[in-house]
Design an enzyme around this catalytic site. Structure first.
Site, mmCIF file in Angstrom:
data_model
loop_
_atom_site.group_PDB
_atom_site.id
_atom_site.type_symbol
_atom_site.label_atom_id
_atom_site.label_comp_id
_atom_site.label_asym_id
_atom_site.label_seq_id
_atom_site.Cartn_x
_atom_site.Cartn_y
_atom_site.Cartn_z
ATOM 1 N N ASP A 8 1.012 -1.090 0.239
ATOM 2 C CA ASP A 8 0.047 -0.199 -0.349
ATOM 3 C C ASP A 8 0.706 1.222 -0.215
ATOM 4 O O ASP A 8 2.205 0.832 0.382
ATOM 5 C CB ASP A 8 -0.520 0.115 1.532
ATOM 6 C CG ASP A 8 -1.804 1.219 1.846
ATOM 7 O OD1 ASP A 8 -1.995 1.678 0.495
ATOM 8 O OD2 ASP A 8 -1.889 1.693 1.946
ATOM 9 N N LEU A 9 0.530 2.745 -0.295
ATOM 10 C CA LEU A 9 1.541 3.410 -0.268
ATOM 11 C C LEU A 9 0.823 4.593 0.828
ATOM 12 O O LEU A 9 2.111 5.156 1.411
ATOM 13 C CB LEU A 9 0.800 3.995 -1.442
ATOM 14 C CG LEU A 9 1.340 5.886 -1.987
ATOM 15 C CD1 LEU A 9 3.910 6.025 -2.100
ATOM 16 C CD2 LEU A 9 1.469 6.279 -3.107
ATOM 17 N N ASP A 10 -0.289 4.992 0.647
ATOM 18 C CA ASP A 10 -0.973 6.115 1.708
ATOM 19 C C ASP A 10 -1.209 5.716 2.670
ATOM 20 O O ASP A 10 -1.207 4.466 3.663
ATOM 21 C CB ASP A 10 -2.099 6.944 1.463
ATOM 22 C CG ASP A 10 -2.624 7.491 0.352
ATOM 23 O OD1 ASP A 10 -1.283 8.374 0.009
ATOM 24 O OD2 ASP A 10 -3.153 6.975 -0.638
ATOM 25 N N THR A 16 0.875 10.418 3.808
ATOM 26 C CA THR A 16 -0.258 10.644 3.017
ATOM 27 C C THR A 16 -1.596 10.281 3.670
ATOM 28 O O THR A 16 -2.562 11.345 3.523
ATOM 29 C CB THR A 16 -0.290 10.848 1.110
ATOM 30 O OG1 THR A 16 -0.334 8.915 1.253
ATOM 31 C CG2 THR A 16 0.637 11.101 0.582
ATOM 32 N N LYS A 44 -9.074 4.989 5.928
ATOM 33 C CA LYS A 44 -8.225 4.488 5.793
ATOM 34 C C LYS A 44 -8.134 3.263 4.524
ATOM 35 O O LYS A 44 -9.105 2.529 4.595
ATOM 36 C CB LYS A 44 -7.020 4.812 7.038
ATOM 37 C CG LYS A 44 -6.510 5.259 7.149
ATOM 38 C CD LYS A 44 -5.516 5.309 8.113
ATOM 39 C CE LYS A 44 -5.275 6.640 8.991
ATOM 40 N NZ LYS A 44 -4.574 6.187 10.370
ATOM 41 N N GLY A 45 -7.453 4.054 3.390
ATOM 42 C CA GLY A 45 -7.942 2.814 2.409
ATOM 43 C C GLY A 45 -8.748 2.840 0.890
ATOM 44 O O GLY A 45 -9.137 1.639 0.687
ATOM 45 N N ARG A 48 -12.056 7.096 -2.749
ATOM 46 C CA ARG A 48 -12.144 8.374 -2.938
ATOM 47 C C ARG A 48 -13.632 8.231 -2.495
ATOM 48 O O ARG A 48 -14.676 9.497 -1.884
ATOM 49 C CB ARG A 48 -12.752 9.687 -4.207
ATOM 50 C CG ARG A 48 -11.608 11.013 -3.840
ATOM 51 C CD ARG A 48 -11.780 11.924 -4.938
ATOM 52 N NE ARG A 48 -10.146 11.637 -5.216
ATOM 53 C CZ ARG A 48 -9.475 11.762 -6.836
ATOM 54 N NH1 ARG A 48 -10.435 12.016 -7.690
ATOM 55 N NH2 ARG A 48 -8.748 11.262 -6.577
ATOM 56 N N SER A 112 -2.488 0.354 -3.986
ATOM 57 C CA SER A 112 -3.308 2.018 -3.637
ATOM 58 C C SER A 112 -4.019 1.807 -4.755
ATOM 59 O O SER A 112 -4.343 1.650 -5.255
ATOM 60 C CB SER A 112 -1.883 2.744 -4.021
ATOM 61 O OG SER A 112 -3.105 3.890 -3.546
ATOM 62 N N ALA A 113 -5.862 2.198 -3.111
ATOM 63 C CA ALA A 113 -6.587 3.161 -3.611
ATOM 64 C C ALA A 113 -6.322 4.232 -4.389
ATOM 65 O O ALA A 113 -7.178 4.317 -5.106
ATOM 66 C CB ALA A 113 -7.962 2.590 -2.916
ATOM 67 N N ASN A 116 -3.763 8.896 -7.028
ATOM 68 C CA ASN A 116 -3.288 9.931 -7.247
ATOM 69 C C ASN A 116 -1.764 9.350 -7.087
ATOM 70 O O ASN A 116 -0.352 10.104 -6.850
ATOM 71 C CB ASN A 116 -3.264 11.107 -6.036
ATOM 72 C CG ASN A 116 -4.095 12.190 -6.539
ATOM 73 O OD1 ASN A 116 -4.241 12.582 -7.390
ATOM 74 N ND2 ASN A 116 -4.789 11.742 -5.069
ATOM 75 N N LYS A 143 -10.957 -1.663 -1.710
ATOM 76 C CA LYS A 143 -11.188 -2.520 -0.469
ATOM 77 C C LYS A 143 -12.117 -2.000 0.232
ATOM 78 O O LYS A 143 -12.536 -1.285 -0.048
ATOM 79 C CB LYS A 143 -9.481 -2.135 0.037
ATOM 80 C CG LYS A 143 -8.431 -2.075 -0.185
ATOM 81 C CD LYS A 143 -7.558 -1.256 -0.358
ATOM 82 C CE LYS A 143 -5.822 -1.316 -1.265
ATOM 83 N NZ LYS A 143 -4.608 -0.252 -0.727
ATOM 84 N N GLU A 167 0.246 -3.074 4.528
ATOM 85 C CA GLU A 167 -0.951 -2.405 4.513
ATOM 86 C C GLU A 167 -1.222 -1.539 6.275
ATOM 87 O O GLU A 167 -0.544 -1.973 7.490
ATOM 88 C CB GLU A 167 -2.438 -3.153 4.592
ATOM 89 C CG GLU A 167 -3.517 -2.913 3.486
ATOM 90 C CD GLU A 167 -3.728 -1.711 2.404
ATOM 91 O OE1 GLU A 167 -3.527 -1.273 3.689
ATOM 92 O OE2 GLU A 167 -3.972 -1.349 2.356
ATOM 93 N N ASP A 168 -1.537 0.051 6.037
ATOM 94 C CA ASP A 168 -1.416 0.605 7.509
ATOM 95 C C ASP A 168 -3.128 0.474 7.867
ATOM 96 O O ASP A 168 -3.679 1.857 8.687
ATOM 97 C CB ASP A 168 -1.462 1.823 7.899
ATOM 98 C CG ASP A 168 -2.122 2.374 6.122
ATOM 99 O OD1 ASP A 168 -2.656 2.851 5.254
ATOM 100 O OD2 ASP A 168 -2.190 4.131 7.109
#
Ligand code: BG6
Ligand code: MG
Length: 214
Positions: A8-10, A16, A44-45, A48, A112-113, A116, A143, A167-168
């Site tokens: 995952d990214l953010d 972020t 989170k995850g 949008r 990542s969802a 961006n 997710k 994942e966070d």
């Protein structure tokens, strides 16, 4: 043995998660809707429009057109937040974690969802470290559905049980398990109770800790 990793990214590779929270908080405040960090955990995850739906709940008066405008406004605030991002905004240890996976010959994927994510990877200077970046717009369900993790595994030809997802978010851990992968959680002690293992930050990632890792 481990064949690949789905990052995952953010909130995993860069901070972020805070930027998304601040942009959603700005939106909620502008609508007079109560929103705090506890409520943000459920977002989170989540993609949008799904996040916006969670904030609005069953309040009337938000048709598709208005939702689209609100989501676009949130994204403008988010883009302001990350405007000055550069390689120094990677979490400590993030680059090393990616490098250790690559050095071991693992497939390195981004699940990542975020729409961006490609922009953020370029800003952070790590886009070349991924074998594949899954386009979240190309998967049917976000997710906590497994789709994005399954797409990552399929894109690199690794069987899901040979993948490690990192994942966070609670939604992300659920998605990883639904994809039949092992889930490494990133967060403070006591968070993400469903994760197979929990470390406080990506700086604590040691590839040798994962069963069958090279
Ligand atoms: C996820 C974040 O990675 O991406 C969420 O955890 C965010 O907070 C989601 O809402 C979608 O991001 P974007 O950039 O497409 O609005
Ligand atoms: Mg995240």
């Amino acid at each position: 043995p481990l064949g690949g990793v789905a990052f995952d990214l953010d909130g995993v590779l860069t901070d972020t998660a805070r930027a998304h929270f601040r942009a959603w908080k700005r939106l909620a405040d502008s609508l007079g809707i109560p929103f705090d960090e506890a409520a943000n955990e459920a977002l989170k995850g989540v993609d949008r429009m799904g996040s916006l739906a969670l904030i609005l709940g069953d309040r009337p008066g938000f048709d598709a057109e208005r939702r689209g405008a609100l989501a676009a406004g949130k994204n403008r605030w988010y883009l302001e937040e990350i405007d000055s991002f550069g390689p120094s905004d990677l979490f400590p240890g993030a680059r090393e974690a990616l490098e250790s996976c690559r050095a071991a010959g693992l497939a390195v994927t981004l699940a990542s969802a975020s729409r961006n994510a490609p922009l953020l990877l370029r800003k952070l200077g790590i886009e070349a470290m991924f074998d594949i970046v899954v386009d979240p717009a190309a998967v049917a369900n976000g997710k906590p559905a497994p789709d994005i993790f399954l797409a990552a595994a399929a894109a690199v030809g690794v069987a899901p049980p040979a993948m490690l997802g990192i994942e966070d978010s609670a939604a992300g851990v659920t998605a990883i398990h639904a994809a039949d992968m092992a889930a490494l959680g990133i967060g403070p002690p006591g968070s993400l109770p469903d994760a197979d293992r929990l470390i406080p930050s990506i700086a604590d990632f040691r590839l040798a800790d994962y069963a069958g890792a090279a």
